[in-house]
Design a protein around this motif. Structure first.
Motif, PDB file in Angstrom:
ATOM      1  N   ARG A 197      33.488  48.454  43.524  1.00  0.00           N
ATOM      2  CA  ARG A 197      32.521  48.364  44.614  1.00  0.00           C
ATOM      3  C   ARG A 197      32.597  46.993  45.284  1.00  0.00           C
ATOM      4  O   ARG A 197      32.516  46.881  46.511  1.00  0.00           O
ATOM      5  CB  ARG A 197      31.104  48.617  44.084  1.00  0.00           C
ATOM      6  CG  ARG A 197      30.027  48.601  45.165  1.00  0.00           C
ATOM      7  CD  ARG A 197      28.631  48.812  44.594  1.00  0.00           C
ATOM      8  NE  ARG A 197      27.625  48.790  45.639  1.00  0.00           N
ATOM      9  CZ  ARG A 197      27.205  49.835  46.302  1.00  0.00           C
ATOM     10  NH1 ARG A 197      27.700  51.033  46.024  1.00  0.00           N
ATOM     11  NH2 ARG A 197      26.289  49.725  47.248  1.00  0.00           N
ATOM     12  N   GLY A 198      32.781  45.948  44.470  1.00  0.00           N
ATOM     13  CA  GLY A 198      32.902  44.612  45.034  1.00  0.00           C
ATOM     14  C   GLY A 198      34.110  44.485  45.945  1.00  0.00           C
ATOM     15  O   GLY A 198      34.053  43.826  46.998  1.00  0.00           O
ATOM     16  N   ALA A 199      35.224  45.119  45.569  1.00  0.00           N
ATOM     17  CA  ALA A 199      36.411  45.103  46.434  1.00  0.00           C
ATOM     18  C   ALA A 199      36.109  45.813  47.748  1.00  0.00           C
ATOM     19  O   ALA A 199      36.525  45.360  48.825  1.00  0.00           O
ATOM     20  CB  ALA A 199      37.577  45.764  45.713  1.00  0.00           C
ATOM     21  N   GLY A 200      35.381  46.922  47.669  1.00  0.00           N
ATOM     22  CA  GLY A 200      34.994  47.620  48.896  1.00  0.00           C
ATOM     23  C   GLY A 200      34.110  46.773  49.785  1.00  0.00           C
ATOM     24  O   GLY A 200      34.233  46.797  51.019  1.00  0.00           O
ATOM     25  N   GLU A 201      33.215  46.010  49.180  1.00  0.00           N
ATOM     26  CA  GLU A 201      32.339  45.137  49.964  1.00  0.00           C
ATOM     27  C   GLU A 201      33.129  44.031  50.657  1.00  0.00           C
ATOM     28  O   GLU A 201      32.852  43.685  51.812  1.00  0.00           O
ATOM     29  CB  GLU A 201      31.265  44.552  49.053  1.00  0.00           C
ATOM     30  CG  GLU A 201      30.241  45.586  48.593  1.00  0.00           C
ATOM     31  CD  GLU A 201      29.307  45.080  47.509  1.00  0.00           C
ATOM     32  OE1 GLU A 201      29.633  44.043  46.893  1.00  0.00           O
ATOM     33  OE2 GLU A 201      28.264  45.723  47.288  1.00  0.00           O
ATOM     34  N   VAL A 202      34.125  43.476  49.971  1.00  0.00           N
ATOM     35  CA  VAL A 202      34.990  42.472  50.605  1.00  0.00           C
ATOM     36  C   VAL A 202      35.715  43.085  51.797  1.00  0.00           C
ATOM     37  O   VAL A 202      35.773  42.493  52.886  1.00  0.00           O
ATOM     38  CB  VAL A 202      35.996  41.900  49.587  1.00  0.00           C
ATOM     39  CG1 VAL A 202      37.078  41.073  50.296  1.00  0.00           C
ATOM     40  CG2 VAL A 202      35.283  41.035  48.551  1.00  0.00           C
ATOM     41  N   ALA A 203      36.284  44.268  51.606  1.00  0.00           N
ATOM     42  CA  ALA A 203      37.029  44.927  52.684  1.00  0.00           C
ATOM     43  C   ALA A 203      36.144  45.220  53.884  1.00  0.00           C
ATOM     44  O   ALA A 203      36.555  45.034  55.036  1.00  0.00           O
ATOM     45  CB  ALA A 203      37.657  46.216  52.150  1.00  0.00           C
ATOM     46  N   ARG A 204      34.933  45.676  53.621  1.00  0.00           N
ATOM     47  CA  ARG A 204      34.005  45.976  54.723  1.00  0.00           C
ATOM     48  C   ARG A 204      33.625  44.709  55.469  1.00  0.00           C
ATOM     49  O   ARG A 204      33.669  44.668  56.711  1.00  0.00           O
ATOM     50  CB  ARG A 204      32.752  46.649  54.168  1.00  0.00           C
ATOM     51  CG  ARG A 204      31.722  47.025  55.239  1.00  0.00           C
ATOM     52  CD  ARG A 204      30.476  47.611  54.618  1.00  0.00           C
ATOM     53  NE  ARG A 204      29.789  46.635  53.763  1.00  0.00           N
ATOM     54  CZ  ARG A 204      28.780  46.945  52.953  1.00  0.00           C
ATOM     55  NH1 ARG A 204      28.355  48.195  52.862  1.00  0.00           N
ATOM     56  NH2 ARG A 204      28.208  46.006  52.217  1.00  0.00           N
ATOM     57  N   ALA A 205      33.282  43.655  54.738  1.00  0.00           N
ATOM     58  CA  ALA A 205      32.878  42.407  55.378  1.00  0.00           C
ATOM     59  C   ALA A 205      34.019  41.782  56.167  1.00  0.00           C
ATOM     60  O   ALA A 205      33.794  41.145  57.204  1.00  0.00           O
ATOM     61  CB  ALA A 205      32.362  41.425  54.325  1.00  0.00           C
ATOM     62  N   ALA A 206      35.253  41.963  55.686  1.00  0.00           N
ATOM     63  CA  ALA A 206      36.412  41.368  56.363  1.00  0.00           C
ATOM     64  C   ALA A 206      36.926  42.236  57.500  1.00  0.00           C
ATOM     65  O   ALA A 206      37.782  41.789  58.269  1.00  0.00           O
ATOM     66  CB  ALA A 206      37.529  41.132  55.350  1.00  0.00           C
ATOM     67  N   GLY A 207      36.448  43.462  57.610  1.00  0.00           N
ATOM     68  CA  GLY A 207      36.887  44.336  58.694  1.00  0.00           C
ATOM     69  C   GLY A 207      38.355  44.695  58.613  1.00  0.00           C
ATOM     70  O   GLY A 207      39.031  44.778  59.636  1.00  0.00           O
ATOM     71  N   VAL A 208      38.866  44.941  57.406  1.00  0.00           N
ATOM     72  CA  VAL A 208      40.288  45.255  57.258  1.00  0.00           C
ATOM     73  C   VAL A 208      40.556  46.694  57.677  1.00  0.00           C
ATOM     74  O   VAL A 208      39.664  47.553  57.657  1.00  0.00           O
ATOM     75  CB  VAL A 208      40.770  45.019  55.814  1.00  0.00           C
ATOM     76  CG1 VAL A 208      40.452  43.588  55.380  1.00  0.00           C
ATOM     77  CG2 VAL A 208      40.173  46.015  54.842  1.00  0.00           C
ATOM     78  N   ALA A 209      41.797  46.966  58.067  1.00  0.00           N
ATOM     79  CA  ALA A 209      42.151  48.307  58.521  1.00  0.00           C
ATOM     80  C   ALA A 209      42.348  49.269  57.360  1.00  0.00           C
ATOM     81  O   ALA A 209      42.081  50.464  57.494  1.00  0.00           O
ATOM     82  CB  ALA A 209      43.424  48.245  59.369  1.00  0.00           C
ATOM     83  N   ARG A 210      42.838  48.773  56.221  1.00  0.00           N
ATOM     84  CA  ARG A 210      43.114  49.633  55.074  1.00  0.00           C
ATOM     85  C   ARG A 210      42.883  48.833  53.791  1.00  0.00           C
ATOM     86  O   ARG A 210      43.224  47.648  53.730  1.00  0.00           O
ATOM     87  CB  ARG A 210      44.552  50.155  55.111  1.00  0.00           C
ATOM     88  CG  ARG A 210      44.939  51.026  53.914  1.00  0.00           C
ATOM     89  CD  ARG A 210      46.385  51.514  54.010  1.00  0.00           C
ATOM     90  NE  ARG A 210      46.572  52.397  55.147  1.00  0.00           N
ATOM     91  CZ  ARG A 210      46.354  53.710  55.130  1.00  0.00           C
ATOM     92  NH1 ARG A 210      45.940  54.293  54.009  1.00  0.00           N
ATOM     93  NH2 ARG A 210      46.553  54.435  56.206  1.00  0.00           N
ATOM     94  N   LEU A 211      42.358  49.494  52.770  1.00  0.00           N
ATOM     95  CA  LEU A 211      42.124  48.877  51.469  1.00  0.00           C
ATOM     96  C   LEU A 211      42.923  49.622  50.406  1.00  0.00           C
ATOM     97  O   LEU A 211      42.848  50.852  50.307  1.00  0.00           O
ATOM     98  CB  LEU A 211      40.636  48.926  51.120  1.00  0.00           C
ATOM     99  CG  LEU A 211      40.234  48.495  49.708  1.00  0.00           C
ATOM    100  CD1 LEU A 211      40.594  47.037  49.437  1.00  0.00           C
ATOM    101  CD2 LEU A 211      38.737  48.721  49.484  1.00  0.00           C
ATOM    102  N   VAL A 212      43.684  48.870  49.623  1.00  0.00           N
ATOM    103  CA  VAL A 212      44.383  49.422  48.467  1.00  0.00           C
ATOM    104  C   VAL A 212      43.889  48.675  47.233  1.00  0.00           C
ATOM    105  O   VAL A 212      44.017  47.452  47.147  1.00  0.00           O
ATOM    106  CB  VAL A 212      45.915  49.290  48.606  1.00  0.00           C
ATOM    107  CG1 VAL A 212      46.600  49.786  47.334  1.00  0.00           C
ATOM    108  CG2 VAL A 212      46.410  50.071  49.816  1.00  0.00           C
TER     109      VAL A 212
END
Length: 248
Positions: A197-212
């Motif tokens: 969940r923490g990785a997802g929160e980082v990705a959302r806050a950073a506005g990345v196009a894709r998360l792996v």
């Protein structure tokens, strides 16, 4: 630019998963990012060790660096002896590996062109530009961004996240982010690793196009990790799988 996962298990191997290693390729240039236990077996399915144009090691923990010992032996005994491979290593990595070799630093210098890298450093390897930033972890650790032809890949390495990682990953085309744990972050030690969940929160806050998600602890099911990250990140999302590739 193509990213191929060589190993994605966190802290220790898991069923069918070896530890952290990633091959990044662009226009015929190959960069190995991290080489945890077992990862170079998968590397050699794709290329010979002596065909690498550079190696990056983000920190000294064995699940990210220990296969440097095997790479050293492969290069040392190759015939004919290849040119020294550039090794861009975080602080303490080279001392750790040298301590495991009978000829120590002198032996490493025979096969690697060693450069210590720190936050803010930039290295060009062929057509790719590598940028480094501090990562919150228990030993000196660096996150890495790789840029080529307008595309940007960011690898968190081991990280507890935080504003620094969010800023570094901002707008990335692909964020390869550690997600060692599952469940509530409060149940785990601080300043060490991220939950899914923490990785997802980082990705959302950073506005990345894709998360792996990567570095899922070897004993855990990555499918659950993806589900937990998806609770907070609604973009394209998946889990790293050994020998799976993504093209940016």
């Amino acid at each position: 630019m193509e990213l191929t996962v060589l190993g994605c298990a966190g802290s220790h191997t898991g069923p069918g998963r070896v530890c952290s290693g990633y091959l990044v390729e662009a226009d015929g240039t190959r960069v190995l990012v991290d080489c945890g236990n077992g990862s170079t077996a998968n590397l050699q399915r794709l290329c010979r060790v002596e065909e690498l144009d550079a190696i990056v090691v983000t920190h000294r923990h064995p699940d990210h660096c220990i296969d440097l010992v095997g790479i050293y032996h492969a290069l040392r005994h190759a015939e004919p002896r290849p040119a020294r491979v550039p090794l861009h290593a975080a602080p303490e990595v080279v001392d750790t590996i040298a301590g495991l070799l009978s000829d120590g630093h002198a032996g490493l210098a025979q096969v690697f062109d060693v450069t210590e890298v720190r936050s803010g450093d930039v290295r060009d390897v062929g057509p790719m530009r590598l940028t480094f930033a501090d990562s919150v972890h228990s030993v000196p650790t660096l996150a890495v961004a790789v840029e080529h032809d307008g595309r940007r890949l960011v690898y968190s390495s081991d990280s507890a996240g935080g504003p620094g990682l969010v800023d570094f990953a901002r707008g990335a085309d692909l964020l390869l982010c550690e997600a060692t744990w599952q469940g509530d972050a409060a149940d785990f030690p601080p300043d060490l690793h991220l939950t899914a969940r923490g990785a997802g929160e980082v990705a959302r806050a950073a506005g990345v196009a894709r998360l792996v998600l990567t570095h899922v602890a070897g004993s855990l099911d990555p499918v659950r990790s993806v589900a937990e990250a998806a609770e907070v990140f609604d973009g394209p999302l998946g889990a790293a799988v050994d020998l799976r590739s993504w093209v940016l």
